[in-house]
Design a protein around this motif. Structure first.
Motif, PDB file in Angstrom:
ATOM      1  N   ASP A 288     -28.360  -0.063  -6.655  1.00 50.67           N
ATOM      2  CA  ASP A 288     -29.682   0.786  -7.250  1.00 50.67           C
ATOM      3  C   ASP A 288     -30.192   1.839  -6.617  1.00 50.67           C
ATOM      4  O   ASP A 288     -30.641   2.857  -7.099  1.00 50.67           O
ATOM      5  CB  ASP A 288     -30.785  -0.497  -7.381  1.00 50.67           C
ATOM      6  N   GLY A 289     -30.166   1.834  -5.146  1.00 51.35           N
ATOM      7  CA  GLY A 289     -30.735   2.693  -4.513  1.00 51.35           C
ATOM      8  C   GLY A 289     -29.794   3.988  -4.199  1.00 51.35           C
ATOM      9  O   GLY A 289     -30.350   5.050  -4.310  1.00 51.35           O
ATOM     10  N   PHE A 292     -28.270   4.548  -8.491  1.00 53.45           N
ATOM     11  CA  PHE A 292     -29.207   4.361  -9.529  1.00 53.45           C
ATOM     12  C   PHE A 292     -28.513   3.439 -10.813  1.00 53.45           C
ATOM     13  O   PHE A 292     -28.563   3.885 -11.827  1.00 53.45           O
ATOM     14  CB  PHE A 292     -29.427   5.801 -10.240  1.00 53.45           C
ATOM     15  N   GLY A 293     -28.076   2.471 -10.287  1.00 55.26           N
ATOM     16  CA  GLY A 293     -27.758   1.140 -10.974  1.00 55.26           C
ATOM     17  C   GLY A 293     -26.255   1.399 -11.627  1.00 55.26           C
ATOM     18  O   GLY A 293     -25.647   0.608 -12.148  1.00 55.26           O
ATOM     19  N   TYR A 294     -25.552   2.435 -11.387  1.00 55.25           N
ATOM     20  CA  TYR A 294     -24.194   2.671 -11.527  1.00 55.25           C
ATOM     21  C   TYR A 294     -23.124   2.092 -10.597  1.00 55.25           C
ATOM     22  O   TYR A 294     -23.087   2.521  -9.417  1.00 55.25           O
ATOM     23  CB  TYR A 294     -23.856   4.098 -12.057  1.00 55.25           C
ATOM     24  N   PRO A 344     -19.900  12.382   0.376  1.00 53.24           N
ATOM     25  CA  PRO A 344     -20.227  11.933  -0.782  1.00 53.24           C
ATOM     26  C   PRO A 344     -21.531  11.177  -0.850  1.00 53.24           C
ATOM     27  O   PRO A 344     -22.060  10.308   0.267  1.00 53.24           O
ATOM     28  CB  PRO A 344     -19.092  11.126  -1.212  1.00 53.24           C
ATOM     29  N   ALA A 345     -22.360  11.457  -1.946  1.00 52.91           N
ATOM     30  CA  ALA A 345     -23.481  10.913  -2.094  1.00 52.91           C
ATOM     31  C   ALA A 345     -23.571   9.312  -1.729  1.00 52.91           C
ATOM     32  O   ALA A 345     -24.671   8.745  -1.343  1.00 52.91           O
ATOM     33  CB  ALA A 345     -24.513  11.106  -3.227  1.00 52.91           C
ATOM     34  N   GLU A 352     -27.823   4.825   4.635  1.00 55.57           N
ATOM     35  CA  GLU A 352     -29.292   4.850   5.099  1.00 55.57           C
ATOM     36  C   GLU A 352     -29.650   3.203   4.393  1.00 55.57           C
ATOM     37  O   GLU A 352     -30.322   2.772   5.315  1.00 55.57           O
ATOM     38  CB  GLU A 352     -30.094   5.874   4.533  1.00 55.57           C
ATOM     39  N   ILE A 353     -29.228   2.840   3.533  1.00 52.01           N
ATOM     40  CA  ILE A 353     -29.808   1.576   2.869  1.00 52.01           C
ATOM     41  C   ILE A 353     -28.957   0.402   3.886  1.00 52.01           C
ATOM     42  O   ILE A 353     -29.337  -0.455   4.217  1.00 52.01           O
ATOM     43  CB  ILE A 353     -29.188   1.319   1.531  1.00 52.01           C
ATOM     44  N   VAL A 354     -27.660   0.545   4.046  1.00 48.33           N
ATOM     45  CA  VAL A 354     -26.731  -0.268   4.997  1.00 48.33           C
ATOM     46  C   VAL A 354     -27.525  -0.729   6.462  1.00 48.33           C
ATOM     47  O   VAL A 354     -27.591  -1.453   6.816  1.00 48.33           O
ATOM     48  CB  VAL A 354     -25.413   0.190   4.966  1.00 48.33           C
TER      49      VAL A 354
END
Length: 485
Positions: A288-289, A292-294, A344-345, A352-354
């Motif tokens: 999600d972060g 964006f859900g993909y 890659p994005a 950052e989330i990890v």
């Protein structure tokens, strides 16, 4: 009266519109070189696979193995001898003939002791390659391998010529429908149709691969019409803007990209620590972060769309309390790990989330943002890292876990024996069960933390037809791409 009416209609309709024959394709990463037989970067194949270079076989858009430079092949009853019939009249872009001697050269080079091929293991079961005559090649295997046609469809197995093999990295010479006419490093690679191509003439006469690393710049370039298509669009948060604009089509499919938090098993040798890392990760929060859900959560190194897939996400479900307990049991309560992130994005955003999720269970991280060449040198080749995030976009590549020298350095004799058994198994039911066992084994060992299957989110001018929806391999195949009027 009839003549006058005809003249009026001609004025109203005007001249016929010329069919557009050039295209500009956006890519986030620039390939470090243009030789798929000597580099591991997915961006190499994204430019040259099926466009510039071809193998004996190839992957179709549905993932099927199809004839390419070999128009047909036969397999002996015991499965150890494959005889390939080559197409006649095929030439390389320098005008030289492609024949059986080039196939022998290519495969012998790929499997040699000093081979630099990133997927050398694909050729490890080959005992000999012989040119029976100019259009016939015989490959003899040390053991039956029903997967040989699949292995030869990889970009790493494209056919090259001895005259140009050493310079393909910068001046590629293949047999495909397009030649490389210009490479402006840091900006673009330009292709032009090869007039003496053996197969069907592509609708496109020219193609440009434009490299745009910044997601915001990619969005601006698409909106401005500077890019005609971005098959792997790096800014999924903006897809709704394209969906609402009739000038564009949004193409969402699946890829072979298992996105993993790779762990250096030679550094983090305690499986309890690796298990703790896995339980600290909230996959859906990353999807999600960062995406964006993909994306589709995965629990092992296998694509959910594969018929042999086993859902093992529950084995490493998000459980921070369990993660803390495991770290306590392992005596690793004061852990700081180096997290190396390629461009890659999905890696930068996901990293950052990890890092935040690991911090919640007591693991600190030192993040280093690396350029692609740095990542290949330090992480992939140098194995100088603790954690990294990357999508493995090669098709059905669970066999990399049988390579102790691979960058996450997993060395398990039982798994290696299992992969050898899979390679020698032709029965599809038995092979399926063994592949499921392989998925379970690496999940049980918590070799890596498995995040999600990368979605293929593309944006294109709505008038373009023939772009791949799914990505059974890392390619932007232009052979079937055209513009509508």
């Amino acid at each position: 009266m009839f003549a006058r009416l005809t003249a009026i209609l001609a004025l109203v309709s005007g001249p016929a519109l010329a069919q557009q024959t050039d295209i500009t394709i956006g890519m986030q990463l620039e390939p470090p070189n243009l030789d798929p037989t000597g580099g591991a970067a997915a961006a190499i194949d994204e430019v040259v696979y099926a466009n510039v270079f071809e193998g004996l076989t190839r992957f179709g858009p549905d993932g099927s193995v199809q004839p390419a430079l070999a128009e047909s092949w036969d397999v002996s009853e015991d499965g150890t001898v494959w005889t390939f019939s080559l197409r006649d009249g095929v030439t390389f872009h320098d005008g030289t003939t492609m024949d059986a001697d080039d196939v022998v050269f290519t495969l012998d080079r790929a499997r040699s002791e000093d081979s630099t091929n990133a997927q050398k293991a694909l050729f490890s079961g080959i005992d000999s390659v012989e040119a029976v005559d100019p259009t016939t090649v015989r490959i003899t295997l040390s053991a039956p391998n029903g997967n040989l046609g699949f292995n030869l469809a990889w970009g790493d197995a494209v056919i090259v010529a001895p005259e140009s093999a050493e310079t393909n990295a910068t001046a590629p010479v293949g047999t495909g429908p397009f030649t490389v006419t210009n490479w402006v490093q840091g900006d673009r690679v330009e292709l032009a149709a090869y007039p003496d191509y053996w197969g069907a003439t592509p609708a496109l006469e020219r193609a440009t691969f434009k490299f745009i690393s910044d997601p915001n710049a990619a969005f601006a370039a698409m909106m401005a019409g500077d890019i005609d298509a971005f098959p792997n669009f790096p800014a999924p948060e903006t897809l709704s803007s394209f969906e609402a604009d009739p000038r564009f089509s949004v193409i969402v499919g699946s890829t072979e990209g298992e996105t993993i938090l790779a762990i250096n098993n030679a550094e983090l040798t305690d499986p309890k620590v690796r298990q703790a890392i896995s339980h600290a990760i909230d996959r859906q929060a990353i999807i999600d972060g960062a995406m964006f859900g993909y994306g589709t959560p995965i629990g092992s190194h296998f694509a959910p769309h594969n018929p042999d897939y086993v859902d093992l996400t529950g084995k490493s479900a998000y459980d921070p309390e369990r993660a803390r307990a495991l770290l306590e049991e392992a005596g690793a309560t004061d852990l700081t790990l180096r997290l190396m992130l390629p461009p890659p994005a999905y890696a930068r955003r996901g990293g950052e989330i990890v890092a935040s999720q690991l911090r919640e269970v007591g693991i600190e991280t030192e993040i280093s943002n690396l350029e692609w060449a740095q990542w290949l040198e330090q992480v992939f080749r140098g194995k100088d890292y603790d954690l990294t995030i990357v999508s493995h976009t090669e098709p059905a590549d669970i066999n990399i876990y049988a390579r102790p020298d691979y960058y996450f350095q997993y060395d398990d004799a039982e798994f290696q024996a299992l992969m050898t058994q899979i390679g020698a198994t032709a029965d599809p039911v038995m092979r399926s069960e063994l592949l499921k066992d392989a998925q379970r084994m690496i999940a049980d060992d918590y070799v890596n933390a498995y995040l999600f299957q990368l979605a293929k989110t593309g944006v294109a001018d709505a008038r373009i037809e023939g772009l791949w929806e799914n990505a059974p391999t890392q390619a932007n195949d232009l052979t079937g791409v055209s513009w509508t009027q």
